[in-house]
Design an enzyme around this catalytic site. Structure first.
Site, mmCIF file in Angstrom:
data_model
loop_
_atom_site.group_PDB
_atom_site.id
_atom_site.type_symbol
_atom_site.label_atom_id
_atom_site.label_comp_id
_atom_site.label_asym_id
_atom_site.label_seq_id
_atom_site.Cartn_x
_atom_site.Cartn_y
_atom_site.Cartn_z
ATOM 1 N N HIS A 103 0.833 -1.206 0.000
ATOM 2 C CA HIS A 103 0.000 0.000 0.000
ATOM 3 C C HIS A 103 0.864 1.251 0.000
ATOM 4 O O HIS A 103 0.615 2.202 -0.758
ATOM 5 C CB HIS A 103 -0.919 -0.008 1.223
ATOM 6 N N GLU A 104 1.887 1.273 0.848
ATOM 7 C CA GLU A 104 2.782 2.428 0.884
ATOM 8 C C GLU A 104 3.535 2.571 -0.423
ATOM 9 O O GLU A 104 3.804 3.693 -0.883
ATOM 10 C CB GLU A 104 3.747 2.319 2.064
ATOM 11 N N HIS A 107 1.615 4.542 -2.850
ATOM 12 C CA HIS A 107 1.786 5.995 -2.763
ATOM 13 C C HIS A 107 3.039 6.446 -3.508
ATOM 14 O O HIS A 107 3.049 7.498 -4.150
ATOM 15 C CB HIS A 107 1.877 6.426 -1.296
ATOM 16 N N HIS A 111 3.213 9.033 -6.616
ATOM 17 C CA HIS A 111 4.126 10.176 -6.662
ATOM 18 C C HIS A 111 4.953 10.153 -7.941
ATOM 19 O O HIS A 111 5.133 11.184 -8.602
ATOM 20 C CB HIS A 111 5.044 10.147 -5.430
#
Length: 234
Positions: A103-104, A107, A111
């Site tokens: 999940h991270e 991100h 980005h």
């Protein structure tokens, strides 16, 4: 009669509802994560290893992975391009840990690709910090100074920026989870049933963001109802 803000009034139920939603969401994510934290992935890779593989297979080589203290304190820092994984994720080989790490990474991919909602959320961070810290104090100051409507309205609008941040966070988090699940499956890192387990963990985690946004909206609604009512009577 007294000023409503200093006594109990029916609008307190809006705050109560928000608090209950947050508590229920937190309980759900804790129980779900704890359940799948006991399920070891068949590959045996840790959260940190999974994150490293996902970043590499996504063509991202300029993001560092760091170990951060705490439980579920995982986050991606876009300003410094650092992906920080908590004690319960970094060295764990559980399905839950890999799901959170992925999940991270979602991100980080957002980005890298210039995902618009993430850019909007990042731009709102300074305003949201001001809104969460100064909004209600400004409203209370306006009330103390004889119901100064200018201060009160400024306070409400400033607080609304923090609420906007919570709302914009929702598509960012949902999209990151969607990317995570797709990458785990497409990159062959987990079996189909393991991806399904990860989905349950990430869905439970998403509820905390939904609850936080709902609580913030209810708090804003209370402020508008409370001070709007007072203003109309003056």
């Amino acid at each position: 009669m007294g000023y409503y803000g200093f006594y109990f009034d029916p609008t307190y139920f809006l705050v109560l509802i928000g608090a209950v939603l947050c508590l229920l969401a937190q309980a759900r994510v804790s129980s779900t994560y704890n359940k799948y934290a006991k399920v070891r992935s068949r590959t045996g890779m840790t959260g940190a290893q999974a994150a490293q593989k996902i970043l590499q297979m996504s063509g991202i080589y300029d993001v560092r992975i760091e170990h951060v203290a705490g439980s579920l304190t995982d986050h991606y820092d876009p300003a410094n391009k650092v992906l920080r994984l908590s004690d319960t994720v970094y060295g764990s080989s559980s399905v839950a840990a890999i799901g959170v790490a992925a999940h991270e990474c979602g991100h980080a991919v957002q980005h890298d690709k210039g995902y618009t909602p993430l850019q909007i959320r990042s731009a709102l961070v300074p305003a949201a910090n001001i809104g969460s810290k100064a909004g209600i104090p400004l409203i209370l100051l306006g009330a103390i100074l004889g119901m100064n409507q200018i201060l009160i309205q400024i306070g409400i609008w400033v607080f609304a920026l923090a609420v906007l941040f919570q709302v914009v966070t929702l598509p960012v988090e949902f999209n990151a989870s969607g990317r995570a699940l797709a990458m785990l499956g497409d990159y062959g890192m987990l079996e189909r049933d393991e991806v399904s387990d990860c989905k349950k963990v990430l869905q439970a985690a998403a509820l905390t963001y939904v609850a936080a946004a709902a609580a913030a909206i209810l708090q804003l609604l209370r402020l508008v109802l409370l001070f709007g009512r007072r203003s109309s009577r003056d």
